[in-house]
Design a protein around this motif. Structure first.
Motif, PDB file in Angstrom:
ATOM      1  N   PHE A 235       0.827  -1.200   0.000  1.00 41.18           N
ATOM      2  CA  PHE A 235       0.000   0.000   0.000  1.00 41.18           C
ATOM      3  C   PHE A 235       0.866   1.256   0.000  1.00 41.18           C
ATOM      4  O   PHE A 235       0.550   2.231  -0.702  1.00 41.18           O
ATOM      5  CB  PHE A 235      -0.936   0.014   1.208  1.00 41.18           C
ATOM      6  N   SER A 236       1.944   1.243   0.758  1.00 42.72           N
ATOM      7  CA  SER A 236       2.829   2.419   0.796  1.00 42.72           C
ATOM      8  C   SER A 236       3.415   2.698  -0.578  1.00 42.72           C
ATOM      9  O   SER A 236       3.475   3.854  -1.029  1.00 42.72           O
ATOM     10  CB  SER A 236       3.943   2.208   1.823  1.00 42.72           C
ATOM     11  N   ASP A 237       3.873   1.653  -1.258  1.00 46.21           N
ATOM     12  CA  ASP A 237       4.410   1.826  -2.613  1.00 46.21           C
ATOM     13  C   ASP A 237       3.345   2.361  -3.550  1.00 46.21           C
ATOM     14  O   ASP A 237       3.601   3.249  -4.375  1.00 46.21           O
ATOM     15  CB  ASP A 237       4.956   0.499  -3.145  1.00 46.21           C
ATOM     16  N   TRP A 238       2.134   1.823  -3.425  1.00 47.21           N
ATOM     17  CA  TRP A 238       1.027   2.277  -4.283  1.00 47.21           C
ATOM     18  C   TRP A 238       0.725   3.756  -4.025  1.00 47.21           C
ATOM     19  O   TRP A 238       0.518   4.528  -4.962  1.00 47.21           O
ATOM     20  CB  TRP A 238      -0.195   1.411  -4.002  1.00 47.21           C
ATOM     21  N   ALA A 239       0.687   4.162  -2.763  1.00 48.38           N
ATOM     22  CA  ALA A 239       0.396   5.550  -2.414  1.00 48.38           C
ATOM     23  C   ALA A 239       1.492   6.484  -2.928  1.00 48.38           C
ATOM     24  O   ALA A 239       1.203   7.581  -3.425  1.00 48.38           O
ATOM     25  CB  ALA A 239       0.240   5.684  -0.903  1.00 48.38           C
ATOM     26  N   ARG A 240       2.758   6.072  -2.829  1.00 42.30           N
ATOM     27  CA  ARG A 240       3.853   6.917  -3.334  1.00 42.30           C
ATOM     28  C   ARG A 240       3.746   7.112  -4.843  1.00 42.30           C
ATOM     29  O   ARG A 240       3.961   8.217  -5.359  1.00 42.30           O
ATOM     30  CB  ARG A 240       5.201   6.300  -2.961  1.00 42.30           C
ATOM     31  N   ARG A 241       3.436   6.051  -5.546  1.00 42.76           N
ATOM     32  CA  ARG A 241       3.291   6.172  -7.011  1.00 42.76           C
ATOM     33  C   ARG A 241       2.125   7.091  -7.358  1.00 42.76           C
ATOM     34  O   ARG A 241       2.193   7.863  -8.316  1.00 42.76           O
ATOM     35  CB  ARG A 241       3.075   4.807  -7.649  1.00 42.76           C
ATOM     36  N   LEU A 242       1.052   7.021  -6.557  1.00 45.83           N
ATOM     37  CA  LEU A 242      -0.106   7.873  -6.802  1.00 45.83           C
ATOM     38  C   LEU A 242       0.266   9.345  -6.644  1.00 45.83           C
ATOM     39  O   LEU A 242      -0.077  10.182  -7.497  1.00 45.83           O
ATOM     40  CB  LEU A 242      -1.230   7.498  -5.836  1.00 45.83           C
ATOM     41  N   GLU A 243       0.971   9.685  -5.562  1.00 43.46           N
ATOM     42  CA  GLU A 243       1.360  11.079  -5.345  1.00 43.46           C
ATOM     43  C   GLU A 243       2.413  11.536  -6.347  1.00 43.46           C
ATOM     44  O   GLU A 243       2.416  12.690  -6.777  1.00 43.46           O
ATOM     45  CB  GLU A 243       1.899  11.242  -3.919  1.00 43.46           C
ATOM     46  N   ARG A 244       3.285  10.619  -6.748  1.00 42.37           N
ATOM     47  CA  ARG A 244       4.363  10.990  -7.675  1.00 42.37           C
ATOM     48  C   ARG A 244       3.867  11.149  -9.106  1.00 42.37           C
ATOM     49  O   ARG A 244       4.184  12.123  -9.793  1.00 42.37           O
ATOM     50  CB  ARG A 244       5.461   9.934  -7.619  1.00 42.37           C
ATOM     51  N   ASP A 245       3.080  10.196  -9.572  1.00 35.61           N
ATOM     52  CA  ASP A 245       2.676  10.163 -10.979  1.00 35.61           C
ATOM     53  C   ASP A 245       1.316  10.796 -11.235  1.00 35.61           C
ATOM     54  O   ASP A 245       0.977  11.060 -12.387  1.00 35.61           O
ATOM     55  CB  ASP A 245       2.649   8.708 -11.488  1.00 35.61           C
ATOM     56  N   GLY A 246       0.534  11.001 -10.180  1.00 36.99           N
ATOM     57  CA  GLY A 246      -0.782  11.598 -10.374  1.00 36.99           C
ATOM     58  C   GLY A 246      -1.874  10.598 -10.687  1.00 36.99           C
ATOM     59  O   GLY A 246      -3.059  10.912 -10.591  1.00 36.99           O
ATOM     60  N   SER A 247      -1.493   9.421 -11.094  1.00 40.49           N
ATOM     61  CA  SER A 247      -2.489   8.377 -11.366  1.00 40.49           C
ATOM     62  C   SER A 247      -1.804   7.025 -11.256  1.00 40.49           C
ATOM     63  O   SER A 247      -0.610   6.887 -11.532  1.00 40.49           O
ATOM     64  CB  SER A 247      -3.111   8.543 -12.766  1.00 40.49           C
ATOM     65  N   VAL A 248      -2.569   6.051 -10.859  1.00 29.50           N
ATOM     66  CA  VAL A 248      -2.053   4.697 -10.719  1.00 29.50           C
ATOM     67  C   VAL A 248      -3.237   3.750 -10.833  1.00 29.50           C
ATOM     68  O   VAL A 248      -4.374   4.126 -10.505  1.00 29.50           O
ATOM     69  CB  VAL A 248      -1.319   4.520  -9.365  1.00 29.50           C
ATOM     70  N   GLY A 249      -2.989   2.578 -11.331  1.00 26.96           N
ATOM     71  CA  GLY A 249      -4.081   1.631 -11.517  1.00 26.96           C
ATOM     72  C   GLY A 249      -4.642   1.116 -10.202  1.00 26.96           C
ATOM     73  O   GLY A 249      -4.072   1.304  -9.129  1.00 26.96           O
ATOM     74  N   ALA A 250      -5.807   0.493 -10.313  1.00 27.38           N
ATOM     75  CA  ALA A 250      -6.440  -0.086  -9.127  1.00 27.38           C
ATOM     76  C   ALA A 250      -5.580  -1.214  -8.571  1.00 27.38           C
ATOM     77  O   ALA A 250      -4.861  -1.897  -9.303  1.00 27.38           O
ATOM     78  CB  ALA A 250      -7.833  -0.617  -9.479  1.00 27.38           C
ATOM     79  N   ALA A 251      -5.640  -1.389  -7.267  1.00 28.06           N
ATOM     80  CA  ALA A 251      -4.884  -2.449  -6.596  1.00 28.06           C
ATOM     81  C   ALA A 251      -5.776  -3.066  -5.519  1.00 28.06           C
ATOM     82  O   ALA A 251      -6.784  -2.476  -5.107  1.00 28.06           O
ATOM     83  CB  ALA A 251      -3.597  -1.902  -5.985  1.00 28.06           C
ATOM     84  N   GLU A 270     -10.569  -3.413  -3.135  1.00 25.26           N
ATOM     85  CA  GLU A 270      -9.990  -2.912  -4.383  1.00 25.26           C
ATOM     86  C   GLU A 270      -9.976  -1.396  -4.270  1.00 25.26           C
ATOM     87  O   GLU A 270     -11.020  -0.773  -4.089  1.00 25.26           O
ATOM     88  CB  GLU A 270     -10.838  -3.345  -5.578  1.00 25.26           C
ATOM     89  N   VAL A 271      -8.798  -0.791  -4.344  1.00 22.06           N
ATOM     90  CA  VAL A 271      -8.677   0.642  -4.109  1.00 22.06           C
ATOM     91  C   VAL A 271      -8.260   1.366  -5.372  1.00 22.06           C
ATOM     92  O   VAL A 271      -7.490   0.861  -6.190  1.00 22.06           O
ATOM     93  CB  VAL A 271      -7.667   0.943  -2.970  1.00 22.06           C
ATOM     94  N   VAL A 272      -8.825   2.564  -5.536  1.00 18.21           N
ATOM     95  CA  VAL A 272      -8.397   3.516  -6.553  1.00 18.21           C
ATOM     96  C   VAL A 272      -8.135   4.828  -5.831  1.00 18.21           C
ATOM     97  O   VAL A 272      -8.615   5.040  -4.716  1.00 18.21           O
ATOM     98  CB  VAL A 272      -9.453   3.691  -7.656  1.00 18.21           C
ATOM     99  N   GLY A 273      -7.367   5.705  -6.445  1.00 20.50           N
ATOM    100  CA  GLY A 273      -7.029   6.937  -5.764  1.00 20.50           C
ATOM    101  C   GLY A 273      -6.841   8.092  -6.710  1.00 20.50           C
ATOM    102  O   GLY A 273      -6.714   7.913  -7.933  1.00 20.50           O
ATOM    103  N   SER A 274      -6.856   9.277  -6.128  1.00 19.60           N
ATOM    104  CA  SER A 274      -6.634  10.497  -6.892  1.00 19.60           C
ATOM    105  C   SER A 274      -5.947  11.514  -5.997  1.00 19.60           C
ATOM    106  O   SER A 274      -6.355  11.695  -4.843  1.00 19.60           O
ATOM    107  CB  SER A 274      -7.965  11.052  -7.403  1.00 19.60           C
ATOM    108  N   PRO A 275      -4.890  12.170  -6.485  1.00 19.42           N
ATOM    109  CA  PRO A 275      -4.217  13.203  -5.671  1.00 19.42           C
ATOM    110  C   PRO A 275      -5.144  14.393  -5.432  1.00 19.42           C
ATOM    111  O   PRO A 275      -6.030  14.680  -6.236  1.00 19.42           O
ATOM    112  CB  PRO A 275      -3.013  13.601  -6.524  1.00 19.42           C
ATOM    113  N   ILE A 276      -4.932  15.075  -4.314  1.00 23.41           N
ATOM    114  CA  ILE A 276      -5.671  16.311  -4.028  1.00 23.41           C
ATOM    115  C   ILE A 276      -5.007  17.454  -4.788  1.00 23.41           C
ATOM    116  O   ILE A 276      -3.792  17.661  -4.692  1.00 23.41           O
ATOM    117  CB  ILE A 276      -5.685  16.598  -2.520  1.00 23.41           C
ATOM    118  N   ASP A 277      -5.819  18.190  -5.561  1.00 23.33           N
ATOM    119  CA  ASP A 277      -5.273  19.263  -6.409  1.00 23.33           C
ATOM    120  C   ASP A 277      -5.023  20.531  -5.594  1.00 23.33           C
ATOM    121  O   ASP A 277      -5.582  21.604  -5.855  1.00 23.33           O
ATOM    122  CB  ASP A 277      -6.241  19.558  -7.562  1.00 23.33           C
TER     123      ASP A 277
END
Length: 579
Positions: A235-251, A270-277
């Protein structure tokens, strides 16, 4: 009441300040009009007033000021559409002496002085209303600066009430939104987390209650800690990729439950995410969906499919599924072996079954309505052209979309067919000589009589003379050798179209479907008798035997038994003549 409060002051300046002080304490829009009219007590008689409310302006402000607040003290109120109202024109209208008076235009009555105050929303500066009031004559004992002071006080009061109204309406909206959000959170299937830039949970939807977690207790803890320890790194790796890249696939991650809903205390999300603008705030929103049941079903389905495939692949029969055009949908390894293939491929049914077989099983281009199981024997053509007898069991099946296909199971029955042929041969042929037996003789004679119209069928009835002597002198094995050799010689003496058979013991028959005239009968008889002229070698001995031969021809009304009976009687006649 307001007028009484102001009249207590002796001088005009003191009265004006007292009037202004009253304005600062006004908290209800209902009191504004009365406060303005109270200017009469300090020498400013407000004889004319207009309140123009722009319909369509922001809902919150419309609720603060309304026409009825001014109607009760003599102001004339109007409702005007807000479309096309220019905010800059209203601002100029307030401060410019060059702008024409509003009151004469709207009320049709002239006035000597007029104060115009436009009202705007505090946030967007959208026009809400226009307040104008005035009167006749001049101000008594006051200079021109008083006008600006009065206008400023009225404007300050209106702005204060307007701003307070906006804040109140925003609070009401926020309260409604909060209640709606809470209701949606409790009702929604998904789980929502708002995580700040440090990975700390700042909001958790009420739907977490279904996971046995109080949303309030999730606030302020690490988002990672909500998940199963084995998934913290993921989850930590997934969250870092989300904040870094702005989008990441569901996990998919496991979450630790606060209830006993699952045996192991965890559920799969099953989680999806979006950075806060907002770069200052940072963080991201996580939306999770409970997929525990789906995963369980997927695992069960994969396990079931694995078991089914193992059973299918280990089956001794060939299993073949085709669509309604005969194209392969599935084929197990045994089926490919039956077809002479190394691996299952996209074989066409029409390449391996003849047209009659395809019609028999019903796959002829018409969608079936028969979903029963059927069984039929067919010949399966291999890729090398070999025909394999097979027992085909098939049925039409339908999937969840309603599409139909044909499921077939082929069993190689080559051994069965061969055994069947051998049994057929044994049932209709003499086990010692291989000639047709009594059953086959009767059957062939019956067919011959039918095909010739009961005319032109001849039977030669052969009986070995003194065969008992042969058995007694040579033994039964010797007698059997003689019978076998005689059968061979008889077959060689007749045409292939004629039938040679053994009725039993030492009795043989020769059946011909030709119409024999007497001369032909004699020639046929001589060929039969010639088979006995040469001695038979039995072991190391030569044995000579003779035979009595009778003949009968069908007359047109005979049954097979009658023809044989006449030939038998004729044979005994001949045997009697031999003495």
């Amino acid at each position: 009441m307001l007028t009484t409060m102001i009249k207590g002051y002796s001088s005009g300046a003191e009265a004006l300040l007292a009037w202004a002080k009253v304005g600062t304490s006004i908290s209800r829009p209902d009191d504004v009009a009365e406060w303005i009219v109270s200017l009469e007590s300090i020498g400013l008689p407000v004889q004319l007033g207009v309140f123009m409310h722009f319909v369509g302006s922001e809902e919150g402000i419309r609720g603060i000021f309304s026409p009825e607040h001014f109607d009760k003290v003599g102001f004339i109120s109007f409702l005007v559409g807000s479309e096309g109202v220019d905010s800059r024109w209203l601002e100029n209208l307030e401060g410019s002496e060059d702008e024409p008076s509003v009151i004469p235009v709207l009320l049709g009555e002239a006035c000597d002085w007029e104060i115009r105050i436009p009202i705007f929303t505090a946030r967007r500066r959208d026009p809400v209303a226009l307040l104008a009031f005035g009167g006749h004559g001049t101000w008594i004992g006051l200079d021109a600066d008083v006008t600006s002071f009065v206008k400023g006080q009225v404007r300050s009061c209106m702005d204060r009430l307007s701003y307070a109204g906006e804040v109140q309406q925003l609070r009401i909206r926020q309260s409604r939104t909060t209640k709606v959000s809470a209701s949606v959170g409790r009702a929604m299937h998904d789980f929502v987390l708002l995580v700040d830039g440090n990975g700390i949970v700042r909001f958790a939807s009420d739907s977490h209650i279904r996971l046995g977690k109080e949303p309030g207790r999730l606030i302020g803890i690490s988002a990672t800690s909500i998940f199963h320890p084995d998934d913290w790194t993921g989850f930590s790796d997934w969250a870092r990729r989300l904040e870094r890249d702005g989008s990441v696939g569901a996990a998919e991650f496991r979450i630790q439950l606060g209830c006993d809903r699952c045996e192991d205390g965890t559920a799969w999300l099953e989680v999806v995410g979006s950075p806060i603008d907002d770069h200052e705030v940072g963080g991201f929103v996580v939306i999770g969906r409970d997929v525990t049941e789906r995963r369980s079903m997927e695992f069960a389905l994969r396990d079931s499919e694995s078991k089914y495939r193992n059973v299918v692949e280990l089956a001794g029969e060939g299993i073949w599924q085709v669509d309604w055009s005969g194209r392969t949908l599935f084929m197990n390894r045994r089926m490919s072996q039956l077809l002479g293939q190394k691996e299952p491929n996209d074989a066409l049914l029409s390449n391996h079954l003849n047209g009659d077989a395809i019609k028999r099983i019903g796959i002829d281009g018409i969608v079936p309505v028969d979903f029963e199981s059927h069984q039929v024997e067919v010949e399966l053509r291999t890729d090398y052209g070999q025909l394999i007898p097979a027992l085909l069991q098939y049925r039409v099946i339908s999937d969840s979309t309603g599409d139909t296909s044909l499921l077939m199971m082929f069993a190689d029955i080559s051994d069965l067919v061969q055994s069947r042929k051998e049994l057929h041969e044994l049932a209709r042929h003499d086990s010692l000589t291989g000639l047709a037996n009594r059953l086959e003789i009767y059957s062939r004679l019956e067919r011959s009589l039918d095909s010739t119209g009961n005319n032109g069928v001849g039977i030669f009835f052969i009986d070995i003379d003194d065969f008992k002597y042969v058995n007694d002198s040579l033994g039964h094995s010797g007698g059997d050798e003689l019978l076998v050799e005689l059968a061979r010689r008889l077959l060689q003496s007749v045409r292939s179209a004629d039938l040679v058979g053994r009725l039993g013991g030492d009795e043989f028959v020769v059946l011909t479907e030709r119409t024999l005239v007497p001369s032909e009968q004699r020639r046929f008889l001589r060929r039969i008798l010639a088979t006995f002229e040469e001695p038979f070698r039995i072991g190391d001995r030569l044995v000579t035997v003779n035979a009595s031969v009778g003949f009968a021809a069908s007359t047109g009304l005979d049954s097979p038994l009658e023809v044989l009976d006449r030939a038998d009687r004729d044979m005994y006649r001949v045997k009697a003549a031999h003495g």
